[in-house]
Design an enzyme around this catalytic site. Structure first.
Site, mmCIF file in Angstrom:
data_model
loop_
_atom_site.group_PDB
_atom_site.id
_atom_site.type_symbol
_atom_site.label_atom_id
_atom_site.label_comp_id
_atom_site.label_asym_id
_atom_site.label_seq_id
_atom_site.Cartn_x
_atom_site.Cartn_y
_atom_site.Cartn_z
ATOM 1 N N LYS A 196 29.550 16.698 21.867
ATOM 2 C CA LYS A 196 29.643 15.919 23.101
ATOM 3 C C LYS A 196 30.798 14.925 23.002
ATOM 4 O O LYS A 196 30.834 14.076 22.132
ATOM 5 C CB LYS A 196 28.358 15.156 23.422
ATOM 6 C CG LYS A 196 28.455 14.592 24.852
ATOM 7 C CD LYS A 196 27.540 13.453 25.186
ATOM 8 C CE LYS A 196 28.019 12.103 24.734
ATOM 9 N NZ LYS A 196 29.160 11.554 25.499
ATOM 10 N N GLU A 271 28.745 7.334 11.474
ATOM 11 C CA GLU A 271 29.984 6.614 11.135
ATOM 12 C C GLU A 271 30.091 5.508 12.183
ATOM 13 O O GLU A 271 30.376 5.772 13.338
ATOM 14 C CB GLU A 271 31.147 7.598 11.181
ATOM 15 C CG GLU A 271 32.283 7.214 10.276
ATOM 16 C CD GLU A 271 33.310 6.434 11.025
ATOM 17 O OE1 GLU A 271 33.183 5.193 11.031
ATOM 18 O OE2 GLU A 271 34.205 7.051 11.606
ATOM 19 N N CYS A 305 37.389 1.636 13.767
ATOM 20 C CA CYS A 305 36.184 1.168 13.095
ATOM 21 C C CYS A 305 36.540 0.413 11.819
ATOM 22 O O CYS A 305 35.791 -0.430 11.363
ATOM 23 C CB CYS A 305 35.261 2.336 12.808
ATOM 24 S SG CYS A 305 36.111 3.738 12.111
ATOM 25 N N GLU A 402 31.493 -6.983 15.656
ATOM 26 C CA GLU A 402 32.684 -6.142 15.801
ATOM 27 C C GLU A 402 33.269 -6.358 17.200
ATOM 28 O O GLU A 402 32.563 -6.224 18.191
ATOM 29 C CB GLU A 402 32.291 -4.663 15.628
ATOM 30 C CG GLU A 402 33.459 -3.726 15.791
ATOM 31 C CD GLU A 402 33.097 -2.264 15.493
ATOM 32 O OE1 GLU A 402 32.160 -1.746 16.108
ATOM 33 O OE2 GLU A 402 33.762 -1.663 14.633
HETATM 34 P P1 NAI Z 1 28.879 3.995 22.011
HETATM 35 O O1 NAI Z 1 28.336 3.991 20.653
HETATM 36 O O2 NAI Z 1 27.976 3.656 23.152
HETATM 37 O O3 NAI Z 1 29.487 5.445 22.339
HETATM 38 C C1 NAI Z 1 29.930 6.389 21.392
HETATM 39 C C2 NAI Z 1 29.426 7.773 21.777
HETATM 40 O O4 NAI Z 1 28.001 7.763 21.797
HETATM 41 C C3 NAI Z 1 29.856 8.245 23.175
HETATM 42 O O5 NAI Z 1 30.062 9.643 23.142
HETATM 43 C C4 NAI Z 1 28.637 7.931 24.016
HETATM 44 O O6 NAI Z 1 28.525 8.744 25.160
HETATM 45 C C5 NAI Z 1 27.507 8.221 23.045
HETATM 46 N N1 NAI Z 1 26.251 7.535 23.336
HETATM 47 C C6 NAI Z 1 26.056 6.343 23.946
HETATM 48 N N2 NAI Z 1 24.748 6.059 24.041
HETATM 49 C C7 NAI Z 1 24.077 7.091 23.481
HETATM 50 C C8 NAI Z 1 22.696 7.384 23.266
HETATM 51 N N3 NAI Z 1 21.748 6.551 23.664
HETATM 52 N N4 NAI Z 1 22.384 8.536 22.635
HETATM 53 C C9 NAI Z 1 23.335 9.373 22.206
HETATM 54 N N5 NAI Z 1 24.649 9.167 22.395
HETATM 55 C C10 NAI Z 1 25.018 8.038 23.022
HETATM 56 O O7 NAI Z 1 30.140 3.050 22.038
HETATM 57 P P2 NAI Z 1 30.854 2.380 23.316
HETATM 58 O O8 NAI Z 1 29.827 1.905 24.277
HETATM 59 O O9 NAI Z 1 31.868 3.319 23.807
HETATM 60 O O10 NAI Z 1 31.585 1.148 22.644
HETATM 61 C C11 NAI Z 1 30.846 -0.043 22.345
HETATM 62 C C12 NAI Z 1 31.224 -0.592 20.991
HETATM 63 O O11 NAI Z 1 30.907 0.344 19.989
HETATM 64 C C13 NAI Z 1 32.697 -0.861 20.791
HETATM 65 O O12 NAI Z 1 33.084 -2.096 21.312
HETATM 66 C C14 NAI Z 1 32.783 -0.823 19.295
HETATM 67 O O13 NAI Z 1 32.373 -2.048 18.763
HETATM 68 C C15 NAI Z 1 31.797 0.240 18.905
HETATM 69 N N6 NAI Z 1 32.456 1.545 18.659
HETATM 70 C C16 NAI Z 1 32.690 1.927 17.372
HETATM 71 C C17 NAI Z 1 33.368 3.106 17.116
HETATM 72 C C18 NAI Z 1 33.645 3.560 15.731
HETATM 73 O O14 NAI Z 1 34.583 4.312 15.516
HETATM 74 N N7 NAI Z 1 32.863 3.190 14.746
HETATM 75 C C19 NAI Z 1 33.887 3.944 18.201
HETATM 76 C C20 NAI Z 1 33.541 3.484 19.516
HETATM 77 C C21 NAI Z 1 32.862 2.313 19.714
#
Ligand code: NAI
Ligand code: MG
Length: 500
Positions: A196, A271, A305, A402
């Site tokens: 996804k 991750e 990250c 973060e």
């Molecule tokens: P997120 O963790 O909500 O989204 C990442 C992925 O997870 C997307 O594909 C999203 O559709 C999916 N997702 C969201 N809610 C879900 C659920 N309940 N069940 C399964 N999948 C789900 O991150 P978001 O909202 O884009 O960004 C928020 C914060 O997360 C950022 O400000 C940052 O701090 C952190 N982040 C960290 C990343 C990393 O590489 N470790 C990458 C992106 C965001």
């Protein structure tokens, strides 16, 4: 669908792809969502909608999971396609991707906002390299033999087998590269996949799905979905036909994934976030340390990250380091990713823009001072100026959480005791990465041993390679991606014992 006027600097093929009617890959076919619903994709440099992609929901996830299950249990993937053929399919995909490098760089820049030059030099070549490297592993995933001491005579060995159907959920900061990190090892080990994509950045993954078809992967082996987290990610993480879930994203959602996986106790790797320190010792080559710690936070607009978001500098060099990093920050040219002059593009979305601006305000309200940035950005697009915050305190929100944007918090340390410095650097719930800047090898390696993080960089930051394992201690995650270590989480180990 009405065609949206796209930037005239884009190649015609790229514009045509962006404006085309997008479909997801399920069971070897490009399909709409069962509901017919779509979700909008925004150009972060303008805030305008530039495309619509299918909005997958539980029913689409179910179709994809069933297809992946069938492809794993009944298709040619398991029994007829050899390890060597799996490797060659990945190499074919790498070659195809490489031959479309410019198109993917443009898609990535349009979708995520990053400068075209960065996508061209980093995102796309690293994804190509990852597929090639993992293709090489397909023939090298091996078990062992064991000199067991059980009475009698036995031959014992282990088999490393694919886990089965793998669900993968990725974020928007390196859309194509994250897809490669996830798909490469899963497929090399012989799993089938439901991937996804992030709702903010689905374009490069959908184009990659076309190349996956062109490379000749059997139907159902790779399924690529577009949809929201709750609507599509959550049902994938909970699906009973899925044997493993691999997630990259926020720590908050990582915890939800663990809950969702409970039903069938699927394997989970995560991750997650970070709050990585960049630690500058007084004997460091300061010009390199200043340039390096600035790039540690500002590369990819801090949307990494492992971004070096806490700058810890010894009191003897603190002022010079802060001045140097602030100077670099204030000279970074912020603009559209397609503009060749641009060094930093917009943040990925309105949500991230609000989030990051909110963090800057919170820091300033709690008494931090901005020595660069901190100002509101352009009236259109999600631009944030690179920001350096000083006078930060360990208990402030900007230090604890973060930010995931171009904002670094600087703090001096007054200590020469390695253990105390390490304790300060480790004072976070995260443990993804750290960098140490010094010309003293002994200090560097003592710090490397004491830092609780999956990656330690010495006199560098953000050095990635397909051969290097990457992942987190503490709440930065479970398991490792890349390198040979990744196969620990994409294979099951079976012990076979024969009485002789
Ligand atoms: P997120 O963790 O909500 O989204 C990442 C992925 O997870 C997307 O594909 C999203 O559709 C999916 N997702 C969201 N809610 C879900 C659920 N309940 N069940 C399964 N999948 C789900 O991150 P978001 O909202 O884009 O960004 C928020 C914060 O997360 C950022 O400000 C940052 O701090 C952190 N982040 C960290 C990343 C990393 O590489 N470790 C990458 C992106 C965001
Ligand atoms: Mg979210």
């Amino acid at each position: 669908m009405a065609t949206i006027a796209l930037d005239p600097r884009l190649d015609k093929n790229t514009s045509n792809f962006i404006s085309s009617e997008h479909r997801m890959l399920i069971d070897g076919k490009f399909v709409k969502a069962a509901s017919g619903k779509t979700l909008p994709v925004y150009n972060p440099a303008t805030g305008e909608v530039m495309a619509h992609v299918p909005e997958a929901e539980a029913v689409d996830v179910d179709r994809a999971a069933r297809a992946a299950r069938r492809a794993f249990d009944e298709g040619p993937w398991q029994r007829k396609i050899t390890a060597s053929q799996r490797g060659r399919l990945l190499w074919k995909l790498a070659d195809l991707l490489e031959s479309h490098l410019e198109e993917f760089a443009e898609l990535e820049s349009m979708d995520n906002g990053k400068p075209l030059a960065v996508a061209r030099a980093a995102d796309v070549p690293l994804a190509v390299d990852l597929f090639r490297y993992m293709g090489g592993w397909a023939t090298k995933i091996m078990g062992q033999t064991f000199p067991i001491s059980f009475p009698g005579e036995y031959l014992t060995y282990t088999l490393r087998e694919p886990i089965g159907v793998v669900g993968q959920i990725i974020p928007w900061n390196f859309p194509l590269l994250m897809a490669a990190w996830k798909l490469g090892p899963a497929l090399a080990a012989g799993n089938t996949v439901v991937l996804k994509l992030a709702e903010q950045t689905p374009l490069s993954g959908l184009r990659l799905a076309e190349l996956i078809q062109e490379a000749g992967f059997p139907e159902g082996v790779v399924n690529v979905l577009t949809g929201y987290g709750e609507g599509a990610g959550a049902p994938l993480a909970a699906h009973d036909l899925v044997d493993k879930i691999a997630f990259t994203g926020s720590t908050e959602v990582g915890k939800l994934i663990v809950g969702a996986a409970r039903g069938n106790l699927k394997k989970v790797t995560l991750e997650l976030g970070g709050k990585s320190p960049a630690i500058v010792f007084p004997d460091a080559d300061l010009d390199k340390a200043i340039a390096g710690t600035a790039s540690a936070i500002f590369f990819n607009h801090g949307q990494c990250c492992c971004a070096g978001s806490r700058l810890l500098a010894h009191k003897d060099v603190y002022d010079r380091v802060v001045e140097g990093v602030s100077d670099i920050a204030s000279k970074i040219r912020v603009g559209s990713g397609l503009d060749p002059e641009t060094q930093m593009g917009p943040l990925v979305s309105e949500e991230q823009y609000q989030r990051v601006s909110g963090f800057i305000d919170s820091g300033l309200n709690e008494g931090a001072k901005a020595t660069a940035g901190g100002r509101p950005a352009a009236e259109k697009g999600y631009f944030v100026h690179p920001t350096v915050l000083t006078h930060t305190k360990p208990e402030m929100k900007v230090i604890r959480e973060e930010i995931f944007g171009p904002v670094v918090c600087a703090m001096p340390f007054n200590d020469d005791d390695i253990d105390r410095i390490a304790r300060e650097a480790n004072d976070t719930i995260y443990g993804l990465a750290a960098s140490v800047w010094t010309s003293n090898l002994s200090i560097a390696n003592k710090m490397a041993k004491r830092l609780k993080s999956g990656t330690v960089w010495i006199n560098c930051h953000n050095v990635f390679d397909a051969a290097l394992p990457f992942g987190g201690y503490k709440q930065s995650g479970w398991g490792r991606e890349m390198g040979g270590d990744v196969f620990n989480s994409y294979t099951e180990v079976k012990a076979v014992t024969t009485a002789l």
